[in-house]
Structures are given as structure tokens and as C-alpha cells.
Design an enzyme around this catalytic site. Structure first.
Site, PDB file in Angstrom:
ATOM      1  N   CYS A  45     -18.726   1.547   7.231  1.00 27.23           N
ATOM      2  CA  CYS A  45     -17.980   0.408   7.910  1.00 27.23           C
ATOM      3  C   CYS A  45     -17.758   0.528   9.340  1.00 27.23           C
ATOM      4  O   CYS A  45     -17.244   1.354   9.550  1.00 27.23           O
ATOM      5  CB  CYS A  45     -16.872   0.038   7.252  1.00 27.23           C
ATOM      6  SG  CYS A  45     -15.842  -1.396   7.502  1.00 27.23           S
ATOM      7  N   ASP A  56       3.116   3.608 -17.617  1.00 28.61           N
ATOM      8  CA  ASP A  56       2.119   3.505 -16.606  1.00 28.61           C
ATOM      9  C   ASP A  56       3.131   3.003 -15.288  1.00 28.61           C
ATOM     10  O   ASP A  56       3.094   1.831 -14.909  1.00 28.61           O
ATOM     11  CB  ASP A  56       1.435   2.441 -16.784  1.00 28.61           C
ATOM     12  CG  ASP A  56       0.104   2.034 -15.936  1.00 28.61           C
ATOM     13  OD1 ASP A  56       0.060   2.856 -14.871  1.00 28.61           O
ATOM     14  OD2 ASP A  56      -0.559   1.140 -16.027  1.00 28.61           O
ATOM     15  N   CYS A 107      -9.368   2.246   4.475  1.00 25.97           N
ATOM     16  CA  CYS A 107     -10.192   3.355   3.895  1.00 25.97           C
ATOM     17  C   CYS A 107      -9.927   4.590   4.565  1.00 25.97           C
ATOM     18  O   CYS A 107      -9.817   4.830   5.815  1.00 25.97           O
ATOM     19  CB  CYS A 107     -11.782   3.164   3.874  1.00 25.97           C
ATOM     20  SG  CYS A 107     -12.243   1.848   2.958  1.00 25.97           S
ATOM     21  N   CYS A 114      -9.138   0.501  11.077  1.00 29.36           N
ATOM     22  CA  CYS A 114      -8.944  -0.523  10.059  1.00 29.36           C
ATOM     23  C   CYS A 114      -7.696   0.249   9.243  1.00 29.36           C
ATOM     24  O   CYS A 114      -6.584  -0.234   8.972  1.00 29.36           O
ATOM     25  CB  CYS A 114      -9.936  -0.893   9.234  1.00 29.36           C
ATOM     26  SG  CYS A 114      -9.252  -1.678   7.678  1.00 29.36           S
ATOM     27  N   CYS A 116     -15.730  -6.438   4.833  1.00 31.80           N
ATOM     28  CA  CYS A 116     -14.909  -5.270   3.995  1.00 31.80           C
ATOM     29  C   CYS A 116     -15.998  -4.796   3.116  1.00 31.80           C
ATOM     30  O   CYS A 116     -16.292  -5.592   2.235  1.00 31.80           O
ATOM     31  CB  CYS A 116     -13.587  -5.780   3.531  1.00 31.80           C
ATOM     32  SG  CYS A 116     -12.844  -4.444   2.515  1.00 31.80           S
ATOM     33  N   TYR A 154       6.284  -0.576 -18.580  1.00 29.93           N
ATOM     34  CA  TYR A 154       5.647  -0.883 -17.311  1.00 29.93           C
ATOM     35  C   TYR A 154       4.544  -1.538 -17.707  1.00 29.93           C
ATOM     36  O   TYR A 154       3.266  -1.220 -17.084  1.00 29.93           O
ATOM     37  CB  TYR A 154       5.405   0.337 -16.261  1.00 29.93           C
ATOM     38  CG  TYR A 154       6.533   1.120 -16.195  1.00 29.93           C
ATOM     39  CD1 TYR A 154       7.550   1.383 -15.096  1.00 29.93           C
ATOM     40  CD2 TYR A 154       6.680   2.434 -16.997  1.00 29.93           C
ATOM     41  CE1 TYR A 154       8.721   2.023 -15.035  1.00 29.93           C
ATOM     42  CE2 TYR A 154       7.836   3.312 -16.765  1.00 29.93           C
ATOM     43  CZ  TYR A 154       8.530   2.902 -15.833  1.00 29.93           C
ATOM     44  OH  TYR A 154       9.833   3.955 -15.663  1.00 29.93           O
ATOM     45  N   GLN A 184      -4.555  -4.139 -11.898  1.00 28.67           N
ATOM     46  CA  GLN A 184      -5.137  -3.098 -11.489  1.00 28.67           C
ATOM     47  C   GLN A 184      -6.177  -3.409 -10.441  1.00 28.67           C
ATOM     48  O   GLN A 184      -7.019  -4.491 -10.682  1.00 28.67           O
ATOM     49  CB  GLN A 184      -5.858  -2.358 -12.618  1.00 28.67           C
ATOM     50  CG  GLN A 184      -4.894  -1.621 -13.413  1.00 28.67           C
ATOM     51  CD  GLN A 184      -4.539  -0.301 -13.029  1.00 28.67           C
ATOM     52  OE1 GLN A 184      -4.696   0.114 -11.780  1.00 28.67           O
ATOM     53  NE2 GLN A 184      -3.419   0.253 -13.624  1.00 28.67           N
ATOM     54  N   CYS A 208      -0.341   6.847 -10.902  1.00 28.56           N
ATOM     55  CA  CYS A 208      -1.353   6.448  -9.590  1.00 28.56           C
ATOM     56  C   CYS A 208      -0.766   7.443  -8.535  1.00 28.56           C
ATOM     57  O   CYS A 208      -1.179   7.491  -7.214  1.00 28.56           O
ATOM     58  CB  CYS A 208      -1.174   5.022  -9.223  1.00 28.56           C
ATOM     59  SG  CYS A 208       0.712   4.556  -9.023  1.00 28.56           S
TER      60      CYS A 208
HETATM   61  N1  SAH Z   1       0.287  -1.295 -17.170  1.00 23.17           N
HETATM   62  C1  SAH Z   1      -0.098  -2.385 -16.328  1.00 23.17           C
HETATM   63  C2  SAH Z   1       0.983  -2.423 -15.146  1.00 23.17           C
HETATM   64  C3  SAH Z   1       1.027  -0.950 -14.403  1.00 23.17           C
HETATM   65  S1  SAH Z   1       1.770  -1.180 -12.700  1.00 23.17           S
HETATM   66  C4  SAH Z   1      -1.413  -2.497 -16.175  1.00 23.17           C
HETATM   67  O1  SAH Z   1      -2.018  -1.523 -16.247  1.00 23.17           O
HETATM   68  O2  SAH Z   1      -1.707  -3.466 -15.583  1.00 23.17           O
HETATM   69  C5  SAH Z   1       3.451  -0.822 -12.905  1.00 23.17           C
HETATM   70  C6  SAH Z   1       4.449  -1.912 -13.268  1.00 23.17           C
HETATM   71  O3  SAH Z   1       5.737  -1.478 -13.445  1.00 23.17           O
HETATM   72  C7  SAH Z   1       4.289  -3.374 -12.562  1.00 23.17           C
HETATM   73  O4  SAH Z   1       4.181  -4.456 -13.290  1.00 23.17           O
HETATM   74  C8  SAH Z   1       5.882  -3.444 -11.989  1.00 23.17           C
HETATM   75  O5  SAH Z   1       6.128  -4.585 -11.797  1.00 23.17           O
HETATM   76  C9  SAH Z   1       6.301  -2.607 -13.065  1.00 23.17           C
HETATM   77  N2  SAH Z   1       7.822  -1.899 -12.820  1.00 23.17           N
HETATM   78  C10 SAH Z   1       8.208  -1.229 -11.823  1.00 23.17           C
HETATM   79  N3  SAH Z   1       9.185  -0.689 -11.708  1.00 23.17           N
HETATM   80  C11 SAH Z   1       9.796  -1.062 -12.961  1.00 23.17           C
HETATM   81  C12 SAH Z   1      10.858  -0.710 -13.627  1.00 23.17           C
HETATM   82  N4  SAH Z   1      11.900  -0.010 -13.189  1.00 23.17           N
HETATM   83  N5  SAH Z   1      11.112  -1.227 -15.125  1.00 23.17           N
HETATM   84  C13 SAH Z   1      10.228  -1.806 -15.749  1.00 23.17           C
HETATM   85  N6  SAH Z   1       8.973  -2.302 -14.776  1.00 23.17           N
HETATM   86  C14 SAH Z   1       8.738  -1.838 -13.520  1.00 23.17           C
END
Ligand code: SAH
Length: 454
Positions: free
Chosen positions: A73, A381, A82, A79, A161, A312, A283, A408
Site C-alpha cells: 500500500c 471473550d 497497518c 497511515c 485501503c 461478553y 469481529q 485479543c
Molecule cells: N463474543 C462476542 C463479542 C466479543 S467483544 C463476539 O465474538 O462477537 C467483547 C464484548 O464485551 C463487547 O461486545 C463489549 O461490549 C463487551 N464488554 C466489554 N466490557 C464488558 C463488561 N465489563 N461486561 C460485559 N460486557 C462487556
């Protein structure tokens, strides 16, 4: 005392999580240098000096790394979106896997963790389904590009992009041209003057749906003309106008006006359909998200009588993926828009054995640990900060048979795995590359409750 030089020679040995080259100054001090690769000798401008290390940015490469390649790119570098286009994809994957091994290999408790080879993409380009660009003032006109958090510096005006979809440039160019034809003033992050703040684009990679969200300060502009123009040239599924007067980079929307279509897009993943609203998390790599959910499903290996907790849970993706195998899934998420989406998504897919609660994970877990529900698997998550200590202590009370931790950020993953390690064995760790061309790493870990010794 003589002043320390601003420009220093640095020999780079490895890559840090975060993408910087790690090396040493001539006086032996550790240096984290942006834009430098392993085995390079660079001249770097040092902008931060601490007792035990310095941070800097490459200004000249004296001896290039054999890993260095020409970025695809033309915006790479200025930018900032990346970080690793200057390394082949195979080298990027090796570096990420190595970083997971190093970060998890550091604490004594995790040394034995079995780490699988990283899963990468066959085609590591045009994978993102979402981008948020910022407006800034260029040469007497609005420019549109990536804004780096905490920086006021000029934004690189993007014409293309390589990690968003192939037709994303058409969207950037159409919106920027409209802004300049109508002399709309870009927002200035220092003075907080100006109107145009961000352009968010969200794409249904499998459905072809497109959401365009223009974020501005409160004020007026010819919004219906804007919508008409976009409909004619790009025909998106939905056009939104969001206003905020927040001074922070991460804005909270104050008002969202639907100029066309609805405030969500539809996407499919495998056999499932999802509604994703403008404010809900999804995601960013649709193709790899499906692989990630399959890995989670396989690691959980849930049975039909089991009850699962999906903490989450966002718009309910993992809950719905796993629901067909089990008796019941409880999803917990604190974003009300995501919970609304999750409930609708259960109905869209005719799934009845899931229940979503809008709550903070830590509050929900504390209440739950008193009632001791019969949970056999917990899926976590969390965002980059990792899991709240109260979630961990409650889980250690409830003691589900398995915990699947989707992370992540390998640094907070390591911290949290240590906290679980007295009561749980780490069975497998699977790094997955959801973010090619950048340093970001996704990792899934499977934990199993330790057997009591007789
Ligand atoms: N499992 C889902 C989202 C993961 S991202 C997927 O795969 O799409 C993390 C998520 O946690 C987000 O949606 C965010 O809004 C939520 N989050 C962040 N802090 C939090 C908390 N303290 N309690 C509950 N949810 C939370």
C-alpha cells in the site's frame, strides 16, 4: 552532563507485542523502535527515555532485515492502520506465534501450556468488515484517514485501503468529495472546532450490505442531499448521521439519525444470520470469525445436557453457534444495543435455548456465584483489558468443568491464565490471525478443571 543524542543507532533483535523492533542502543540500553525489523541496524529518533529503556521511531535503515519487503500500500507508514506490511505474511505469522509463546512462556505457571501453530488466512488482504476514518484539515480541504489515538498529527489522506474491501475507496472518495464541494469544516482535535469527525463504514462481507455512518459535531448540513448522493453513487443498505459533542477521541453518540434504510446491517456466518447495529461490536474479520467460532465450538465439545455461560457475548454470535449442541446458553453483555441484537438474532435463527442479559460481567458473576448455577462450560471473550478479577474469583467458586478463553491481547490473557492456573490445567492454546498486516493477535485457550488428588 552532556545532552543525550536525539538520533541513536540501534541494532534490532526481535519484535515486541505492539509491533516495535526491540534492540539496544550503543550504550546497551533496551530500545523499542517503531518501523524497525529484526536483524536491522537503524537510526532512530528517540522520543521517550525511561530508566531502563527508550522508545523511538526509525528515521533511516542502515542495514535492512532479510525479512523486509516492499509494502503493497502506498499509504503504509504515514497511515498507521497497518504495522507489518513491510514483512511477508509468513514472517508475520511466525512473529505472532513466537510472541504468544514468549508471553505465555514467561510466567512459571504457564510454561507447560501446549501452544498450537497459528491459523492464518490464505488471502490476507481486504478482510476487514469495518473501518473508522477521521476527517482532518489538509491543504485547505478536508482529508480522510486513520487517526492514531493520542496523536494530533496530520492524517494521511487515503485513496485506497488494502485491508478493507476492494470497493472501500469509492466510499471514502465519494464522502470526501461531497464534504469538500459543500465546504464542510473538518473537526480539529486540539481546538474542538469544526463539524466533520468520522466516517464509519460497516460491510456485510457475505451479504454485500453496506452501512455508512457520518459522525459530526452538532450542527447542520444538507443531510438529505448527502443521502441522495450516496444512494445514487454507492447504493448502500443504510446511511446514518450521528452527532456527538464529546471531546474525547472515543465518542459516545448523542443522536443517531437514519437517513436511509435501517440502523443495522445483516450478515451471515455459516448457517446463521446476524443483525448488527451501528453501535454493536462485531469481529472485524468475517472470514476468520467463522473459523474462530468453530475452534471455540470444538474446544468446548459440549454435550446435549450441558449449560453454557457466554460472557461478553456481543450480538450473540458464540451463544448461537454453540446453542444447537447444548441444553441452554446464557449470554452476558453490557452494551444494550448488542443485547437487543442478540435477542433478535436468536429469533432470526429460530433458536430458543439461549437467554441474553444486559449486565456488567463482574456484577452478573458475583450474583451468580451466590446461587451456584449448574454450569459446565464458561466461555470468556473480554475486550483488551482482559477479565475483571471478580469474574475470575466467581468462576473459581462456581468451578465449571471447562473454561474457553478468547483473547485479543496475549498480555492480559497470560495474567488471567495465571489466576486460573491453580485450579485449572491449560489444555490447548490456539493463536488465530484475525488481523493480518497488523501486530494484533487473537488467541483461544482451553482450560479444564484440575482433578482432585486422592
Ligand atoms: N463474543 C462476542 C463479542 C466479543 S467483544 C463476539 O465474538 O462477537 C467483547 C464484548 O464485551 C463487547 O461486545 C463489549 O461490549 C463487551 N464488554 C466489554 N466490557 C464488558 C463488561 N465489563 N461486561 C460485559 N460486557 C462487556
Amino acid at each position: 552532563m552532556p545532552k543525550e543524542p536525539v538520533i541513536e543507532k540501534v541494532k534490532i533483535n526481535s519484535l515486541a507485542y505492539g509491533g516495535q523492533g526491540v534492540g539496544r542502543l550503543e550504550n546497551g540500553k533496551v530500545a523499542f523502535i517503531r518501523g524497525a525489523l529484526p536483524q536491522e541496524l537503524v537510526l532512530a529518533r528517540i522520543y521517550k527515555r525511561k530508566k531502563s529503556f527508550v522508545e523511538g521511531r526509525t528515521v533511516e535503515i542502515l542495514e535492512p532485515s532479510p525479512q523486509r519487503i516492499a509494502p503493497r500500500c502506498p499509504h503504509f507508514g504515514p497511515c498507521g492502520g497497518c504495522t507489518w506490511q513491510n514483512m511477508s505474511y509468513a514472517d508475520q505469522l511466525r512473529a505472532k506465534e513466537q510472541q504468544v509463546r514468549e508471553i505465555l512462556g514467561h510466567p512459571q505457571e504457564l510454561k507447560e501450556s501446549p501452544i498450537l501453530p497459528i491459523m492464518g488466512m490464505d488471502e490476507p488482504w481486504y478482510y476487514r468488515n469495518q473501518s473508522e476514518l477521521s476527517f482532518a484539515l489538509g491543504d485547505n480541504r478536508a482529508v480522510l484517514g486513520q487517526h492514531l489515538p493520542g496523536s494530533f498529527s496530520l492524517i494521511e489522506d487515503l485513496s485506497h485501503c488494502y485491508i478493507l474491501s476492494e470497493n472501500s475507496s469509492e466510499i471514502f472518495n465519494t464522502v470526501r468529495d461531497f464534504a469538500n464541494e459543500h465546504r464542510l469544516a473538518p473537526y480539529n482535535r486540539r481546538t474542538h472546532q469544526g463539524f466533520l469527525r468520522n466516517l464509519t463504514v460497516r460491510l456485510g462481507k457475505n451479504t454485500g450490505e453496506v452501512m455508512i455512518n457520518l459522525v459530526t459535531s452538532p450542527g447542520t448540513f444538507p443531510q438529505w442531499e448527502f443521502a441522495r448522493h450516496l444512494k445514487q453513487s454507492i447504493s448502500p443498505t443504510s446511511i446514518l448521521w450521528t452527532t456527538t459533542s464529546s471531546l474525547a477521541d472515543r465518542y459516545l453518540p448523542e443522536k443517531e439519525t437514519v437517513l436511509w434504510g435501517s440502523n443495522y446491517i445483516l450478515e451471515t456466518l455459516g448457517p446463521l444470520k446476524f443483525q448488527i447495529s451501528s453501535q454493536s461490536f462485531f469481529q472485524t474479520n468475517t472470514y476468520m470469525a467463522e473459523k474462530l467460532y468453530r475452534v471455540i465450538e470444538e474446544m468446548a465439545a459440549a454435550q446435549s445436557k450441558e449449560t453454557i455461560l457466554d460472557m461478553y457475548s456481543g450480538i450473540g454470535t458464540i451463544s448461537l453457534f454453540i446453542s444447537k449442541r447444548v441444553k441452554k446458553v446464557y449470554g452476558v453483555e453490557f452494551s444494550s444495543s448488542a443485547v437487543e441484537d442478540a435477542k433478535i438474532n436468536a429469533r432470526l435463527n429460530n433458536i430458543e435455548n439461549v437467554e441474553f442479559t444486559c449486565a456488567k460481567a463482574e456484577d452478573y458473576m458475583e450474583a451468580l456465584s451466590d446461587r451456584k448455577k449448574n454450569l459446565s462450560i464458561a466461555i470468556l471473550d473480554p475486550p483488551r483489558a482482559g477479565v475483571h478479577p471478580k469474574v475470575i474469583s466467581s468462576l473459581l467458586k462456581i468451578e465449571p468443568e471447562k473454561i474457553i478463553y478468547v483473547s485479543c491481547n496475549p498480555t492480559t490473557l497470560a495474567r488471567d491464565l495465571v489466576a486460573f492456573s491453580e485450579h485449572y490445567d491449560i489444555k490447548t492454546v490456539q493463536p488465530i490471525d484475525m488481523f493480518p498486516q497488523t501486530y494484533h493477535i487473537e488467541t483461544v485457550a482451553k482450560l479444564k478443571k484440575k482433578k482432585l488428588r486422592a
